[in-house]
Design a protein around this motif. Sequence first.
Motif, PDB file in Angstrom:
ATOM      1  N   ASN A  75       5.327  16.902  -4.154  1.00  0.00           N
ATOM      2  CA  ASN A  75       6.319  15.923  -4.611  1.00  0.00           C
ATOM      3  C   ASN A  75       7.691  16.581  -4.721  1.00  0.00           C
ATOM      4  O   ASN A  75       7.873  17.757  -4.383  1.00  0.00           O
ATOM      5  CB  ASN A  75       5.891  15.273  -5.936  1.00  0.00           C
ATOM      6  N   GLU A  76       8.671  15.815  -5.212  1.00  0.00           N
ATOM      7  CA  GLU A  76      10.044  16.322  -5.280  1.00  0.00           C
ATOM      8  C   GLU A  76      10.202  17.496  -6.240  1.00  0.00           C
ATOM      9  O   GLU A  76      11.186  18.254  -6.173  1.00  0.00           O
ATOM     10  CB  GLU A  76      11.006  15.188  -5.678  1.00  0.00           C
ATOM     11  N   ASN A  77       9.232  17.684  -7.127  1.00  0.00           N
ATOM     12  CA  ASN A  77       9.274  18.802  -8.070  1.00  0.00           C
ATOM     13  C   ASN A  77       8.498  20.022  -7.570  1.00  0.00           C
ATOM     14  O   ASN A  77       8.331  21.005  -8.294  1.00  0.00           O
ATOM     15  CB  ASN A  77       8.717  18.372  -9.431  1.00  0.00           C
ATOM     16  N   GLY A  78       8.004  19.937  -6.330  1.00  0.00           N
ATOM     17  CA  GLY A  78       7.269  21.049  -5.756  1.00  0.00           C
ATOM     18  C   GLY A  78       5.831  21.152  -6.227  1.00  0.00           C
ATOM     19  O   GLY A  78       5.184  22.186  -6.041  1.00  0.00           O
ATOM     20  N   ILE A  79       5.306  20.086  -6.830  1.00  0.00           N
ATOM     21  CA  ILE A  79       3.919  20.066  -7.312  1.00  0.00           C
ATOM     22  C   ILE A  79       3.034  19.409  -6.256  1.00  0.00           C
ATOM     23  O   ILE A  79       3.370  18.329  -5.745  1.00  0.00           O
ATOM     24  CB  ILE A  79       3.807  19.317  -8.647  1.00  0.00           C
ATOM     25  N   PHE A  80       1.931  20.050  -5.950  1.00  0.00           N
ATOM     26  CA  PHE A  80       1.022  19.513  -4.944  1.00  0.00           C
ATOM     27  C   PHE A  80       0.277  18.307  -5.490  1.00  0.00           C
ATOM     28  O   PHE A  80      -0.333  18.359  -6.558  1.00  0.00           O
ATOM     29  CB  PHE A  80       0.019  20.581  -4.507  1.00  0.00           C
ATOM     30  N   VAL A  81       0.336  17.198  -4.748  1.00  0.00           N
ATOM     31  CA  VAL A  81      -0.336  15.958  -5.144  1.00  0.00           C
ATOM     32  C   VAL A  81      -1.470  15.695  -4.148  1.00  0.00           C
ATOM     33  O   VAL A  81      -1.226  15.375  -2.983  1.00  0.00           O
ATOM     34  CB  VAL A  81       0.638  14.767  -5.150  1.00  0.00           C
ATOM     35  N   PRO A  82      -2.725  15.883  -4.559  1.00  0.00           N
ATOM     36  CA  PRO A  82      -3.840  15.683  -3.627  1.00  0.00           C
ATOM     37  C   PRO A  82      -4.064  14.206  -3.299  1.00  0.00           C
ATOM     38  O   PRO A  82      -3.886  13.337  -4.143  1.00  0.00           O
ATOM     39  CB  PRO A  82      -5.042  16.271  -4.371  1.00  0.00           C
ATOM     40  N   GLU A  83      -4.446  13.971  -2.062  1.00  0.00           N
ATOM     41  CA  GLU A  83      -4.833  12.619  -1.645  1.00  0.00           C
ATOM     42  C   GLU A  83      -6.348  12.487  -1.601  1.00  0.00           C
ATOM     43  O   GLU A  83      -6.911  11.514  -2.065  1.00  0.00           O
ATOM     44  CB  GLU A  83      -4.248  12.293  -0.266  1.00  0.00           C
ATOM     45  N   TYR A  84      -7.012  13.491  -1.011  1.00  0.00           N
ATOM     46  CA  TYR A  84      -8.482  13.508  -0.993  1.00  0.00           C
ATOM     47  C   TYR A  84      -8.947  14.934  -0.717  1.00  0.00           C
ATOM     48  O   TYR A  84      -8.163  15.806  -0.337  1.00  0.00           O
ATOM     49  CB  TYR A  84      -9.044  12.539   0.050  1.00  0.00           C
ATOM     50  N   TYR A  85     -10.230  15.165  -0.929  1.00  0.00           N
ATOM     51  CA  TYR A  85     -10.810  16.484  -0.691  1.00  0.00           C
ATOM     52  C   TYR A  85     -12.127  16.318   0.058  1.00  0.00           C
ATOM     53  O   TYR A  85     -12.699  15.226   0.121  1.00  0.00           O
ATOM     54  CB  TYR A  85     -11.062  17.213  -2.026  1.00  0.00           C
ATOM     55  N   PHE A  86     -12.625  17.428   0.617  1.00  0.00           N
ATOM     56  CA  PHE A  86     -13.943  17.399   1.255  1.00  0.00           C
ATOM     57  C   PHE A  86     -14.491  18.821   1.333  1.00  0.00           C
ATOM     58  O   PHE A  86     -13.735  19.785   1.498  1.00  0.00           O
ATOM     59  CB  PHE A  86     -13.879  16.774   2.656  1.00  0.00           C
ATOM     60  N   PRO A  87     -15.809  18.984   1.188  1.00  0.00           N
ATOM     61  CA  PRO A  87     -16.428  20.286   1.440  1.00  0.00           C
ATOM     62  C   PRO A  87     -16.480  20.523   2.949  1.00  0.00           C
ATOM     63  O   PRO A  87     -16.620  19.575   3.726  1.00  0.00           O
ATOM     64  CB  PRO A  87     -17.831  20.137   0.849  1.00  0.00           C
ATOM     65  N   TYR A  88     -16.360  21.767   3.357  1.00  0.00           N
ATOM     66  CA  TYR A  88     -16.400  22.054   4.791  1.00  0.00           C
ATOM     67  C   TYR A  88     -17.321  23.230   5.079  1.00  0.00           C
ATOM     68  O   TYR A  88     -17.577  24.086   4.228  1.00  0.00           O
ATOM     69  CB  TYR A  88     -14.994  22.335   5.330  1.00  0.00           C
ATOM     70  N   GLN A 104      -8.475  22.201  -8.943  1.00  0.00           N
ATOM     71  CA  GLN A 104      -7.305  22.957  -9.391  1.00  0.00           C
ATOM     72  C   GLN A 104      -7.419  24.420  -8.970  1.00  0.00           C
ATOM     73  O   GLN A 104      -6.407  25.067  -8.655  1.00  0.00           O
ATOM     74  CB  GLN A 104      -7.164  22.852 -10.911  1.00  0.00           C
ATOM     75  N   ASP A 105      -8.636  24.943  -8.967  1.00  0.00           N
ATOM     76  CA  ASP A 105      -8.849  26.312  -8.510  1.00  0.00           C
ATOM     77  C   ASP A 105      -8.471  26.462  -7.038  1.00  0.00           C
ATOM     78  O   ASP A 105      -7.895  27.477  -6.634  1.00  0.00           O
ATOM     79  CB  ASP A 105     -10.311  26.702  -8.726  1.00  0.00           C
ATOM     80  N   VAL A 106      -8.802  25.436  -6.223  1.00  0.00           N
ATOM     81  CA  VAL A 106      -8.428  25.460  -4.804  1.00  0.00           C
ATOM     82  C   VAL A 106      -6.905  25.431  -4.662  1.00  0.00           C
ATOM     83  O   VAL A 106      -6.323  26.177  -3.857  1.00  0.00           O
ATOM     84  CB  VAL A 106      -9.062  24.274  -4.053  1.00  0.00           C
ATOM     85  N   ILE A 107      -6.247  24.570  -5.442  1.00  0.00           N
ATOM     86  CA  ILE A 107      -4.788  24.439  -5.366  1.00  0.00           C
ATOM     87  C   ILE A 107      -4.088  25.720  -5.822  1.00  0.00           C
ATOM     88  O   ILE A 107      -3.103  26.164  -5.215  1.00  0.00           O
ATOM     89  CB  ILE A 107      -4.317  23.231  -6.205  1.00  0.00           C
ATOM     90  N   ASP A 108      -4.614  26.332  -6.871  1.00  0.00           N
ATOM     91  CA  ASP A 108      -3.980  27.536  -7.424  1.00  0.00           C
ATOM     92  C   ASP A 108      -4.268  28.789  -6.604  1.00  0.00           C
ATOM     93  O   ASP A 108      -3.442  29.710  -6.572  1.00  0.00           O
ATOM     94  CB  ASP A 108      -4.455  27.772  -8.862  1.00  0.00           C
ATOM     95  N   ASN A 109      -5.425  28.832  -5.954  1.00  0.00           N
ATOM     96  CA  ASN A 109      -5.829  30.050  -5.227  1.00  0.00           C
ATOM     97  C   ASN A 109      -6.308  29.728  -3.815  1.00  0.00           C
ATOM     98  O   ASN A 109      -7.458  30.031  -3.449  1.00  0.00           O
ATOM     99  CB  ASN A 109      -6.945  30.769  -5.998  1.00  0.00           C
ATOM    100  N   PRO A 110      -5.464  29.114  -2.990  1.00  0.00           N
ATOM    101  CA  PRO A 110      -5.916  28.755  -1.639  1.00  0.00           C
ATOM    102  C   PRO A 110      -6.065  29.984  -0.749  1.00  0.00           C
ATOM    103  O   PRO A 110      -5.279  30.932  -0.840  1.00  0.00           O
ATOM    104  CB  PRO A 110      -4.800  27.841  -1.134  1.00  0.00           C
ATOM    105  N   SER A 111      -7.086  29.967   0.095  1.00  0.00           N
ATOM    106  CA  SER A 111      -7.242  31.028   1.094  1.00  0.00           C
ATOM    107  C   SER A 111      -6.688  30.588   2.448  1.00  0.00           C
ATOM    108  O   SER A 111      -6.575  31.399   3.369  1.00  0.00           O
ATOM    109  CB  SER A 111      -8.717  31.412   1.237  1.00  0.00           C
ATOM    110  N   VAL A 171      -0.143  18.232   3.972  1.00  0.00           N
ATOM    111  CA  VAL A 171      -0.515  19.620   3.690  1.00  0.00           C
ATOM    112  C   VAL A 171      -2.011  19.697   3.412  1.00  0.00           C
ATOM    113  O   VAL A 171      -2.567  18.833   2.729  1.00  0.00           O
ATOM    114  CB  VAL A 171       0.278  20.170   2.483  1.00  0.00           C
ATOM    115  N   GLU A 172      -2.648  20.735   3.948  1.00  0.00           N
ATOM    116  CA  GLU A 172      -4.053  21.003   3.647  1.00  0.00           C
ATOM    117  C   GLU A 172      -4.169  22.364   2.991  1.00  0.00           C
ATOM    118  O   GLU A 172      -3.731  23.377   3.551  1.00  0.00           O
ATOM    119  CB  GLU A 172      -4.905  20.965   4.906  1.00  0.00           C
ATOM    120  N   LEU A 173      -4.724  22.396   1.795  1.00  0.00           N
ATOM    121  CA  LEU A 173      -5.040  23.634   1.104  1.00  0.00           C
ATOM    122  C   LEU A 173      -6.551  23.796   1.099  1.00  0.00           C
ATOM    123  O   LEU A 173      -7.285  22.837   0.852  1.00  0.00           O
ATOM    124  CB  LEU A 173      -4.525  23.614  -0.338  1.00  0.00           C
ATOM    125  N   SER A 174      -7.030  25.000   1.382  1.00  0.00           N
ATOM    126  CA  SER A 174      -8.475  25.227   1.413  1.00  0.00           C
ATOM    127  C   SER A 174      -8.800  26.553   0.748  1.00  0.00           C
ATOM    128  O   SER A 174      -7.980  27.481   0.733  1.00  0.00           O
ATOM    129  CB  SER A 174      -8.995  25.225   2.855  1.00  0.00           C
TER     130      SER A 174
END
Length: 291
Positions: free
Chosen positions: A64-77, A24-31, A45-48
């Motif tokens: 989604n249709e409400n503008g909320i980001f729905v994650p499919e998967y994540y990975f450390p990079y 959630q921190d990544v989604i709320d504060n992406p760089s 979409v990719e948020l990092s």
Amino acid sequence: MHEFLNAVGFSKVTNRQELDMLLQDVIDNPSGKVEWQKKDGRNFVELSREYAEGMGIAIRGDYNENGIFVPEYYFPYFCGTDITTHDHVDVERHSDHEAYAGVCDEARIGVTLIFYLQNALEFFKDYDHGKPSTQMKSALAGLCKQGMILLPVNKEEKNNKSSKKKNKDRLSLLEAAKEGDEEAIESLTLEDIDTYSMLSRRILHEDVLTIVNTYFMPYGIESEQYAILGEILDFHYVQNISSRETICVLKINCNNMVFDVCINRDNLAGEPQVGRRIKAVIWMQGSVFRL
């Protein structure tokens, strides 16, 4: 829980609640943010978020249709700082989700090199725009869960120059063998026989790690993981700004292939120094750029 989270400084994330807070921190504060619309009309979409220099967490999904980001998967990079190879790279999709692997024939390591493609969305955006793809370059990096520092092998300067010439000649023979040159194939076969004979003699009274200076081998059943032994060319420490854990970043030479490796300082046995070696299992990642 991704098994390489500790490599980028999140060893204390041990349950689903802590992981959800981190994502959630990544989604709320992406760089960083990249969007790609596939030819079938679907958006991706990719948020990092970068938590230390060149490393962090990336999440891929869609709104989604409400503008909320729905994650499919994540990975450390972890992003490499140098170009490792200029060989042509084929890109293949993973079967279970929208993730991609880069595949190239790397003569220096003697196996087909497969790595997790970090910049897949940027790559396909360029591809959709019709940019040429005849030649590419790749910046590779490895994430490591556990590692061990080993002492260097004593090498004379004369032997170093001779080894570099032999490696250059071997690469030329390998390129010729790929083209079907029978003399090159025969020369490589005789060279392998001589190497096997030398190893058989020396292994009787020497440790294998004094005979083998570096190696790069596929590890386990996952195609992007490798067991490596590489010489440390440089190293430095960075700190995860969220967890405050210390990560060691090493530039290594492994089978004449130079790339970066990151490992949590708590998971590294021994003290790294330039000239020493690191023995580890890594998850290879990389970014592909068009020339």
